[in-house]
Write a protein that holds these residues in place. Structure first.
Motif: not given
Ligand code: PLP
Length: 428
Positions: A348-367, A106-115
């Protein structure tokens, strides 16, 4: 030390005198290695700016792959255009089914999940270990069948890949070791990235080994390696013998559907140069980090995120200072701002944990719709207390702060002590 007893009463963030005079410069990053310019010039005049250019002198991409594999002690290295692409092809090569689940910290850069989503898989976020900030074997105990885990070496601490590999094997999962933040680190003498079935690297601008952008997948598995090559070069791999017609070094083998994730020759040449200074820089950072640890020993409520005892060489991407007790009235953002003002560089603070990160929002891409729905359903009711705790108590700064002199560590220690003591309530 004088500054331990005489902190300035007013923080720089509130108009006080900063600990570090603005005229004292921090090391700059990225820092070109001595050979960088001549190798880049070589590419410029070589007539080969891409691995898909007609045959000629040896590709820098081949040279970097060989040298990086040798540095890591692995059989195969397949360079790619980004660390994210490294993760995508590492997951694609495993022949998983569309919609299979991959565990992601849950605490990493969003690329791990989007990949994972890009590879047609569903990332399931798992909470991280409260001591290391990484995934541990216990984190694999999930209520969903998962096929792989992305084990990230986080910030300046390595995950225990041998222990994770044993636990994952028992559950039928593959470990993808994400060493994007751990170039040069070692675990019991084994290089970061070399221990998982597949290891992934990023060479993005801030990373300890960089070409601005870039990535690589490494493996000892000689069956996976040629398929990784195809996955990153539109289903082509390197010829073993030169092309008779003076064509490309690549041939259309096409055993698995690939895409273009190829690294440019400029990036590869730059990486050949930068690799020669990596170990020296790891040594300088480690020495300075240890010094800072000594200076902060005994300061209440503050510690450095230390490498595990098994780490025979430290890896550092973002130096992490843990404020177990936040100075009175301050949250972690306030602490980061206060340190930035005292020191004239970004904390700076860490990247926002992925469960609340705005960068991880797969529902925004219809495909992505079917994967996104499963992603949302799988995460209903889950919580990530350790990731949240880390995010609320850690302040980070880029590893380049540790590439200078010991005096810089005195400045950082003085600033931390000033911020913690100035805001500590009298009873604390
Ligand atoms: C742990 C981790 N994995 C993957 C990546 C993605 O790498 P890139 O930015 O090169 O795509 C990053 C980038 O910061 C990272 O920190």
């Amino acid at each position: 030390m004088a500054y331990l007893t005489t902190p300035s009463a007013q923080l720089a963030v509130s108009g006080g005198k900063p600990v570090r005079p603005p005229t004292r410069r921090w090391p700059t990053w990225p820092k070109p290695a001595p050979e960088a310019e001549s190798l880049l010039r070589e590419v410029l005049h070589s007539g080969r700016w891409a691995i898909s250019s007609p045959e000629g002198s040896e590709l820098f991409e081949r040279r970097f792959a060989r040298e990086f594999a040798s540095y890591l002690g692995v059989r195969h290295c397949v360079p790619v255009d980004h660390g994210s692409s490294a993760l995508v092809v590492a997951m694609e090569v495993l022949d998983l089914q569309h919609g299979d689940v991959v565990l992601v910290p849950a605490l990493t850069w969003t690329a791990c999940a989007t990949a994972a989503l890009r590879a047609g898989l569903v990332p399931l976020l798992v909470d991280i270990d409260p001591v290391s900030g990484c995934v541990t074997p216990e984190c694999l105990d999930v209520d969903v069948e998962a096929r792989a885990v992305i084990a990230v070496h986080w910030a300046c601490r390595m995950a225990d890949i041998p222990a994770l590999s044993a636990a994952a094997a028992a559950k039928g999962m593959t470990v993808i070791e994400d060493a994007a933040q751990a170039h040069g680190g070692e675990w019991r003498g084994r290089q970061a990235g070399s221990m998982g079935r597949l290891g992934c690297f990023s060479f993005q601008n801030g990373k300890a080994l960089t070409a601005g952008e870039g990535g690589a997948v490494v493996t000892d598995d000689s069956e996976l390696a040629p398929r990784l090559e195809e996955l990153r070069a539109d289903s082509r791999r390197y010829r073993h013998t030169p092309s008779p017609s003076g064509g490309l070094d690549l041939e259309e083998t096409a055993t698995i559907q690939g895409a273009n994730h190829c690294m440019s020759e400029f990036n590869a040449a730059l990486l050949c140069a930068q690799l020669t200074v990596l170990d020296h820089e790891v040594g300088v950072r480690t020495r300075n980090w240890r010094k800072l640890g000594e200076l902060l020993a005994g300061v209440p409520g503050v510690r450095l995120l230390e490498p595990a005892a098994e780490q025979t060489k430290m890896a550092m991407y973002e130096a992490t200072i843990v404020f177990d007790e936040l100075p009175g009235g301050m949250d972690v953002d306030d602490v980061a701002d206060a340190l930035s003002a005292e020191l004239g560089r970004r904390f700076y603070v860490t990247d926002t944990p992925l469960h609340r990160s705005p960068l991880l929002a797969p529902w925004t891409k219809p495909a992505l719709a079917p994967l996104a729905k499963r992603f949302v359903d799988l995460h209903a009711g889950r919580s990530y207390p350790h990731a949240d705790h880390w995010a609320n108590h850690c302040v980070q700064t880029h590893h380049s702060a540790f590439l200078g002199e010991e005096r810089d560590m005195h400045d950082i220690a003085e600033a931390i002590i000033k911020v913690t003591t100035t805001h500590r309530p009298p009873s604390a």
